[in-house]
Design a protein around this motif. Structure first.
Motif, PDB file in Angstrom:
ATOM      1  N   ALA A 344      49.163  33.494  35.321  1.00 10.66           N
ATOM      2  CA  ALA A 344      49.223  34.713  36.126  1.00 10.66           C
ATOM      3  C   ALA A 344      47.804  35.205  36.406  1.00 10.66           C
ATOM      4  CB  ALA A 344      50.045  35.782  35.400  1.00 10.66           C
ATOM      5  N   GLU A 345      47.706  36.322  37.094  1.00  8.39           N
ATOM      6  CA  GLU A 345      46.411  36.893  37.498  1.00  8.39           C
ATOM      7  C   GLU A 345      45.892  37.855  36.438  1.00  8.39           C
ATOM      8  OE1 GLU A 345      43.987  40.211  38.984  1.00  8.39           O
ATOM      9  OE2 GLU A 345      46.152  40.314  38.561  1.00  8.39           O
ATOM     10  N   HIS A 346      44.583  37.797  36.184  1.00  7.93           N
ATOM     11  CA  HIS A 346      43.924  38.740  35.276  1.00  7.93           C
ATOM     12  C   HIS A 346      42.534  39.043  35.813  1.00  7.93           C
ATOM     13  CE1 HIS A 346      43.042  40.874  31.596  1.00  7.93           C
ATOM     14  NE2 HIS A 346      41.882  40.181  31.488  1.00  7.93           N
ATOM     15  N   ASP A 347      42.290  40.293  36.186  1.00  7.12           N
ATOM     16  CA  ASP A 347      41.002  40.736  36.723  1.00  7.12           C
ATOM     17  C   ASP A 347      40.569  39.899  37.916  1.00  7.12           C
ATOM     18  OD1 ASP A 347      40.856  42.715  34.823  1.00  7.12           O
ATOM     19  OD2 ASP A 347      39.617  41.530  33.437  1.00  7.12           O
ATOM     20  N   GLY A 348      41.526  39.571  38.770  1.00  6.06           N
ATOM     21  CA  GLY A 348      41.206  38.847  39.994  1.00  6.06           C
ATOM     22  C   GLY A 348      41.064  37.354  39.825  1.00  6.06           C
ATOM     23  N   ARG A 349      41.320  36.823  38.642  1.00  6.21           N
ATOM     24  CA  ARG A 349      41.206  35.392  38.392  1.00  6.21           C
ATOM     25  C   ARG A 349      42.513  34.837  37.816  1.00  6.21           C
ATOM     26  NH1 ARG A 349      36.125  33.437  38.770  1.00  6.21           N
ATOM     27  NH2 ARG A 349      34.411  34.955  38.930  1.00  6.21           N
ATOM     28  N   VAL A 350      42.644  33.517  37.918  1.00  6.07           N
ATOM     29  CA  VAL A 350      43.799  32.846  37.341  1.00  6.07           C
ATOM     30  C   VAL A 350      43.587  32.745  35.830  1.00  6.07           C
ATOM     31  CG1 VAL A 350      45.162  30.726  37.263  1.00  6.07           C
ATOM     32  CG2 VAL A 350      44.228  31.538  39.443  1.00  6.07           C
ATOM     33  N   ALA A 351      44.635  33.111  35.057  1.00  5.65           N
ATOM     34  CA  ALA A 351      44.530  33.083  33.615  1.00  5.65           C
ATOM     35  C   ALA A 351      45.815  32.514  33.012  1.00  5.65           C
ATOM     36  CB  ALA A 351      44.277  34.486  33.055  1.00  5.65           C
ATOM     37  N   ILE A 352      45.662  31.977  31.803  1.00  2.00           N
ATOM     38  CA  ILE A 352      46.831  31.504  31.046  1.00  2.00           C
ATOM     39  C   ILE A 352      47.200  32.598  30.038  1.00  2.00           C
ATOM     40  CG2 ILE A 352      47.719  29.787  29.427  1.00  2.00           C
ATOM     41  CD1 ILE A 352      45.822  27.760  30.689  1.00  2.00           C
ATOM     42  N   PHE A 353      48.456  33.019  30.097  1.00  2.00           N
ATOM     43  CA  PHE A 353      48.953  34.067  29.196  1.00  2.00           C
ATOM     44  C   PHE A 353      49.837  33.441  28.126  1.00  2.00           C
ATOM     45  CE2 PHE A 353      47.569  36.556  32.695  1.00  2.00           C
ATOM     46  CZ  PHE A 353      47.369  37.858  32.233  1.00  2.00           C
ATOM     47  N   ARG A 354      49.739  34.020  26.944  1.00  2.00           N
ATOM     48  CA  ARG A 354      50.599  33.593  25.841  1.00  2.00           C
ATOM     49  C   ARG A 354      51.662  34.661  25.607  1.00  2.00           C
ATOM     50  NH1 ARG A 354      48.522  31.533  19.896  1.00  2.00           N
ATOM     51  NH2 ARG A 354      50.576  30.877  19.100  1.00  2.00           N
ATOM     52  N   GLY A 355      52.932  34.258  25.561  1.00  2.00           N
ATOM     53  CA  GLY A 355      54.042  35.201  25.373  1.00  2.00           C
ATOM     54  C   GLY A 355      55.021  35.118  26.527  1.00  2.00           C
ATOM     55  N   ILE A 356      55.790  36.178  26.702  1.00  2.00           N
ATOM     56  CA  ILE A 356      56.834  36.234  27.729  1.00  2.00           C
ATOM     57  C   ILE A 356      56.368  37.123  28.862  1.00  2.00           C
ATOM     58  CG2 ILE A 356      59.265  36.797  28.181  1.00  2.00           C
ATOM     59  CD1 ILE A 356      59.786  36.433  25.214  1.00  2.00           C
ATOM     60  N   ASP A 357      56.620  36.687  30.069  1.00  2.00           N
ATOM     61  CA  ASP A 357      56.222  37.462  31.246  1.00  2.00           C
ATOM     62  C   ASP A 357      57.187  38.630  31.444  1.00  2.00           C
ATOM     63  OD1 ASP A 357      55.024  38.359  33.507  1.00  2.00           O
ATOM     64  OD2 ASP A 357      55.711  36.733  34.827  1.00  2.00           O
ATOM     65  N   ALA A 358      57.142  39.564  30.517  1.00  2.00           N
ATOM     66  CA  ALA A 358      58.016  40.744  30.567  1.00  2.00           C
ATOM     67  C   ALA A 358      57.427  41.803  29.648  1.00  2.00           C
ATOM     68  CB  ALA A 358      59.441  40.389  30.131  1.00  2.00           C
ATOM     69  N   ASP A 359      57.829  43.037  29.854  1.00  2.00           N
ATOM     70  CA  ASP A 359      57.347  44.150  29.049  1.00  2.00           C
ATOM     71  C   ASP A 359      58.511  45.042  28.648  1.00  2.00           C
ATOM     72  OD1 ASP A 359      54.585  43.559  29.081  1.00  2.00           O
ATOM     73  OD2 ASP A 359      54.428  44.349  31.124  1.00  2.00           O
TER      74      ASP A 359
END
Length: 415
Positions: A344-359
């Motif tokens: 997903a996007e982080h500070d205008g750049r492509v990033a790899i996130f760890r966890g679930i795409d939900a809040d």
């Protein structure tokens, strides 16, 4: 005005135990029919009557409030019994109460026991059954006569069980001299028709009418316990020897028979002797106080016992076990979530996130794991939008492969 009353309860010709209980006093008339069967309906009815009989004192202006309070206390007593002994779960009882203040009756009702008013030669049913067959009658699908032989005639929709805390029907009935109140379990009203009941209530003393009502019910083929209370409204006070009557499962003292004969001589072919009479409260005991009443052993027998000495420890252990299970489930869920990755996007750049795409409210279920040099501004609008929406990955390697693909597209775009 005053009440001249009589009460009688009989086990009947089929049942082995009497699960009905009743009470008649100068201010209170009540019948409770236990519904527990194997889980002690007799215990439910007697517990309810023992709680309700505390109402037998001159009411204040809020007569319906007192009736409702008595019903709720009876329900609470049953709840205490079930809490102490889970084997009693499922026991319950009906309750029909008439509280008299000298000019009117405060009626409380739940279940299928009934209260009737016989006035100037006409019989009127005061209560409305909380049963499945009554709902069919209300819808016009069956008649009152058909309901007496319906296969589901014993299916009760509301009762005192200490669990559901049902609200009773509450209403007032003005009293007149010459009125006759009849309260009974369904062993009587489920067998006898209104014409037969009116015929019996039209003659004799309350005691004669109560005895005759039980006898007629059994002769008509009643297969249930039968409990009947008959009370006359009169301007003259009753005889001084007329004492409160406790009958059915809630009683164990032999009842005097004013008719000059034993109960067994009235109803041939069935068990008897279920009725009882309780002496008056001593003059030095305040009205409504029964805590030290030595003449009522059933009160001690059926009264809920206080919790065991270590009840608090038992509750603490249960709470600890439940909290432990909840912690295990949460820990397992968190551990699984930390093995998931997405791009997903982080500070205008492509990033790899760890966890679930939900809040969840106040809680993020993911965090940036690897930041890359892939700039969203250097991607096509379609690719940039896909990254902003989040791209699921099977694992970390799959997420890195997705980033490499976007990095290659970025390089192509920049050239």
């Amino acid at each position: 005005m005053y009440l001249h009353y009589s009460a009688i309860s009989d086990v009947g010709r089929v049942r082995r135990e009497n699960q009905d209980s009743g009470y008649a006093g100068p201010w209170l008339l009540t019948v409770c029919d236990g519904v527990g069967g194997a889980v002690r309906g007799d215990l439910a009815s007697s517990t309810a009557v023992q709680a309700l009989r505390k109402l037998d004192q001159e009411p204040d202006d809020d007569i319906l409030g007192q009736v409702a309070g008595g019903v709720h206390r009876a329900d609470d007593r049953i709840a205490e019994l079930v809490e102490e002994d889970p084997a009693l779960n499922g026991t319950s009882t009906t309750a029909t109460i008439a509280l008299f203040d000298g000019r009117r009756f405060g009626i409380g009702h739940i279940g299928d026991s009934r209260a009737y008013l016989y006035r100037r030669g006409e019989l009127r049913q005061l209560t409305h059954d909380h049963t499945f067959v009554q709902s069919l009658i209300d819808e016009g699908r069956i008649t009152e006569e058909q309901s007496r032989s319906h296969p589901h005639r014993n299916l009760i929709l509301k009762a005192l069980d200490g669990i559901r805390h049902e609200e009773p029907d509450l209403f007032e009935v003005p009293a007149e001299p010459g009125d006759r109140i009849f309260i009974c379990s369904d062993g009587a009203c489920g067998t006898l028709g209104p014409e037969r009941m009116a015929d019996i209530l039209s003659t004799g003393t309350p005691d004669f009418a109560a005895v005759e009502m039980v006898r007629a019910s059994l002769e008509a083929g009643s297969t249930d316990n039968v409990t009947c209370i008959v009370a006359d409204v009169a301007e003259e006070a009753p005889d001084a020897d007329l004492q409160p009557l406790l009958v059915g499962a809630a009683a164990d003292l032999p009842r005097r028979m004013p008719l000059g004969g034993a109960v067994g001589g009235l109803f041939r072919g069935h068990r008897s002797g279920d009725t009882g009479e309780i002496p008056p409260v001593p003059a030095d005991v305040p009205a409504g106080a029964f805590a030290a009443d030595p003449i009522d052993p059933e009160a001690a027998r059926y009264a809920p016992r206080p919790p065991g000495r270590y009840a608090w420890l038992r509750r603490l252990l249960v709470a600890a076990i439940l909290l432990g299970l909840a912690w295990v489930v949460l820990a397992a869920g968190w551990s699984w979530s930390q093995q998931q990755f997405y791009v997903a996007e982080h500070d205008g750049r492509v990033a790899i996130f760890r966890g679930i795409d939900a809040d969840l409210p106040g809680l993020s279920l993911s965090h940036p794991y690897e930041l890359t040099d892939v700039d969203l501004d250097l991607l096509s609008e379609i690719d940039a939008e896909a990254v902003r929406d989040g791209i699921e990955s099977d694992d970390l390697d799959d997420a890195r492969l997705t980033v490499d693909n976007y990095a290659a597209r970025q390089d192509v775009s920049s050239e």
